[in-house]
Design a protein around this motif. Structure first.
Motif, PDB file in Angstrom:
ATOM      1  N   UNK A 128       0.827  -1.214   0.000  1.00 52.97           N
ATOM      2  CA  UNK A 128       0.000   0.000   0.000  1.00 52.97           C
ATOM      3  C   UNK A 128       0.853   1.253   0.000  1.00 52.97           C
ATOM      4  N   UNK A 129       1.912   1.253   0.771  1.00 48.77           N
ATOM      5  CA  UNK A 129       2.740   2.452   0.930  1.00 48.77           C
ATOM      6  C   UNK A 129       4.020   2.321   0.109  1.00 48.77           C
ATOM      7  N   UNK A 130       4.060   2.931  -1.094  1.00 49.61           N
ATOM      8  CA  UNK A 130       5.260   2.806  -1.920  1.00 49.61           C
ATOM      9  C   UNK A 130       6.469   3.534  -1.356  1.00 49.61           C
ATOM     10  N   UNK A 131       6.253   4.375  -0.346  1.00 47.79           N
ATOM     11  CA  UNK A 131       7.387   5.060   0.287  1.00 47.79           C
ATOM     12  C   UNK A 131       8.087   4.170   1.314  1.00 47.79           C
ATOM     13  N   UNK A 132       7.481   3.026   1.643  1.00 46.37           N
ATOM     14  CA  UNK A 132       8.063   2.112   2.629  1.00 46.37           C
ATOM     15  C   UNK A 132       8.991   1.142   1.907  1.00 46.37           C
ATOM     16  N   UNK A 133      10.226   1.534   1.704  1.00 46.12           N
ATOM     17  CA  UNK A 133      11.201   0.717   0.989  1.00 46.12           C
ATOM     18  C   UNK A 133      11.760  -0.379   1.899  1.00 46.12           C
ATOM     19  N   UNK A 134      11.691  -1.618   1.404  1.00 47.63           N
ATOM     20  CA  UNK A 134      12.196  -2.786   2.149  1.00 47.63           C
ATOM     21  C   UNK A 134      11.544  -2.902   3.534  1.00 47.63           C
ATOM     22  N   UNK A 135      10.360  -2.296   3.670  1.00 43.97           N
ATOM     23  CA  UNK A 135       9.643  -2.312   4.951  1.00 43.97           C
ATOM     24  C   UNK A 135       8.181  -2.635   4.672  1.00 43.97           C
ATOM     25  N   UNK A 136       7.697  -3.760   5.192  1.00 47.77           N
ATOM     26  CA  UNK A 136       6.361  -4.246   4.868  1.00 47.77           C
ATOM     27  C   UNK A 136       5.433  -3.945   6.032  1.00 47.77           C
ATOM     28  N   UNK A 137       4.497  -3.028   5.802  1.00 49.83           N
ATOM     29  CA  UNK A 137       3.634  -2.528   6.868  1.00 49.83           C
ATOM     30  C   UNK A 137       2.231  -3.117   6.830  1.00 49.83           C
ATOM     31  N   UNK A 138       1.805  -3.617   5.656  1.00 50.66           N
ATOM     32  CA  UNK A 138       0.395  -3.968   5.465  1.00 50.66           C
ATOM     33  C   UNK A 138       0.191  -5.370   4.906  1.00 50.66           C
ATOM     34  N   UNK A 139       1.041  -6.296   5.315  1.00 51.97           N
ATOM     35  CA  UNK A 139       0.863  -7.717   5.010  1.00 51.97           C
ATOM     36  C   UNK A 139       0.851  -8.020   3.508  1.00 51.97           C
ATOM     37  N   UNK A 140       1.613  -7.261   2.763  1.00 50.98           N
ATOM     38  CA  UNK A 140       1.733  -7.527   1.333  1.00 50.98           C
ATOM     39  C   UNK A 140       2.973  -6.852   0.775  1.00 50.98           C
ATOM     40  N   UNK A 141       3.558  -7.467  -0.261  1.00 53.00           N
ATOM     41  CA  UNK A 141       4.854  -7.030  -0.785  1.00 53.00           C
ATOM     42  C   UNK A 141       4.735  -6.722  -2.266  1.00 53.00           C
TER      43      UNK A 141
END
Length: 428
Positions: free
Chosen positions: A344-357
């Motif tokens: 969901x958050x493309x600004x979260x690089x190498x960090x998975x916040x919402x159970x999907x990659x």
């Protein structure tokens, strides 16, 4: 409920729920600084086309943002124009925009009908732009109506810069109720046909067959088109001016150097002939007083290595003599992982916040051969979008595999039998 009513209802609801998320799609509950920072990804694309604007002072120029939402792009764009206007179908979005733009006296926002620009006079604007808006409109006729209206309100020589969806949606996007999110999509052939029918000069075209097709249309000056006056002086590699290009990849494009090209000439009216294969160009420069200009085109699929004659065409027939370009075999494919983000958050690089990659992989010949594991567990239900057919770049998305623990994990990407370098990710 008709499509316009549905659009207004849905976007009012989204504005009340989380306007910043639905407009920028860069994570839920973004703060104001995060939200406004997402404009920096878009504004340079708009600014890169300013060299096409009719000569004028900053104070006298006017711009229009179609689907302005809460004013994200209007804020940075206001420094380039004496007036910048925004229209949106959602009263809630416009109310938010008025709050954000309250200290910018040359910025004005309006609720519009959702299908036209009737509040503006003919020939009022130097620039009309729209970004991540038309891709959410479910009716092609409404989108094309906006393009026609943009042509009407532009000054002669003014330009429309807009993003359209050029890729059909995946099955999960076609569920009932998502129509004003999934929207409609256009092929390159449809865009060329529109430009020809409306005499709206298509001068830039990129991202075909992707979700982010970017187009630039220019309102004609009504100059005379005389194809017989065009002279093809040379054909070179678009990247470096060399007389040779590879069969594929970002360097597989040519520049045609022309004299006598009409002021209103465009990519739709003047396709390029590679041997006997027609190809719509991707860029045409403004025409000098002597008719000199540069027209770029990507090498079509299927052209084999060797000497290839290149000509300009009009009305289905060549209008210039040919110049030759050498086409050489491209190097072996070298797939690379370009980016890993949260789903969901493309600004979260190498960090998975919402159970999907989401994983972007470049130089992929067959996306069906790409597979993923996370700390040894195979990813299932992988969805794929083409991000750039020229560079063979694809975006793959999948749920975090079951059983994966939170914290540091290792993502492994395989392309066929080849295993790429493992990537460390954090699952939160």
């Amino acid at each position: 409920m008709n499509v316009i009513q549905k659009m207004r209802e849905d976007w009012n609801r989204r504005a009340k729920s989380d306007a910043n998320y639905y407009v920028a799609f860069a994570g839920e509950r973004q703060d104001e600084e995060e939200f406004l920072a997402t404009a920096a990804e878009v504004v340079p694309t708009l600014e890169s086309q300013f060299f096409r604007l009719p000569p004028a002072s900053t104070e006298s120029r006017r711009a229009l943002d179609i689907g302005c939402g809460p004013g994200r792009l209007m804020i940075p764009m206001s420094r380039h124009f004496g007036e910048v206007h925004g229209v949106d179908i959602s009263e809630e979005m416009v109310a938010l925009a008025r709050q954000k733009l309250a200290r910018i006296p040359n910025a004005h926002v309006h609720v519009n009908s959702g299908s036209d620009l009737r509040m503006f006079d003919d020939g009022y604007f130097d620039l009309v732009y729209s970004w991540i808006v038309f891709q959410h409109i479910p009716s092609k006729e409404v989108v094309l109506g906006y393009l026609r209206e943009a042509q009407r309100v532009l000054k002669p020589g003014g330009i429309l810069v807009c993003q359209l969806r050029g890729l059909s949606p995946i099955d999960t996007e076609l569920k009932p109720g998502l129509e004003t999110w999934t929207g409609c999509w256009f092929s390159g052939e449809e865009l060329v046909a529109f430009a020809l029918a409306e005499k709206f000069s298509l001068v830039f075209l990129s991202g075909l067959e992707t979700q982010y097709t970017v187009t630039v249309f220019r309102k004609r000056l009504r100059s005379e088109t005389r194809p017989e006056r065009i002279v093809l002086k040379d054909v070179t590699a678009a990247k470096n001016g060399e007389p040779r290009i590879p069969t594929r990849g970002p360097d597989a494009a040519v520049s045609l150097w022309l004299d006598g090209f009409p002021d209103d000439g465009d990519l739709a009216e003047f396709p390029v002939l590679f041997g006997g294969q027609f190809q719509t160009g991707c860029f045409v420069s403004p025409v000098s007083e002597g008719g000199g200009c540069q027209l770029n085109a990507v090498l079509p699929h299927g052209i084999q290595p060797g000497i290839v004659p290149v000509r300009l065409s009009h009305g289905g027939a060549p209008v210039t003599v040919s110049c030759e370009i050498e086409v050489f075999p491209a190097p072996p494919r070298d797939p690379k992982v370009m980016r890993v983000t949260d789903r969901i958050n493309p600004a979260a690089h190498n960090r998975i916040e919402n159970d999907g990659i989401k994983v972007m992989v470049q130089d992929v010949e067959d996306p069906a051969e790409v597979s993923f594991t996370v700390s040894g567990r195979q990813a299932g239900f992988v969805l794929m979008d083409c991000a750039d057919p020229i560079t063979s770049t694809y975006i793959f998305g999948f749920p975090t595999p079951r059983g994966i623990k939170k914290g540091p994990n290792r993502l492994t990407v395989r392309v066929g039998r080849r295993e790429l370098e493992a990537i460390e990710i954090a699952i939160l």
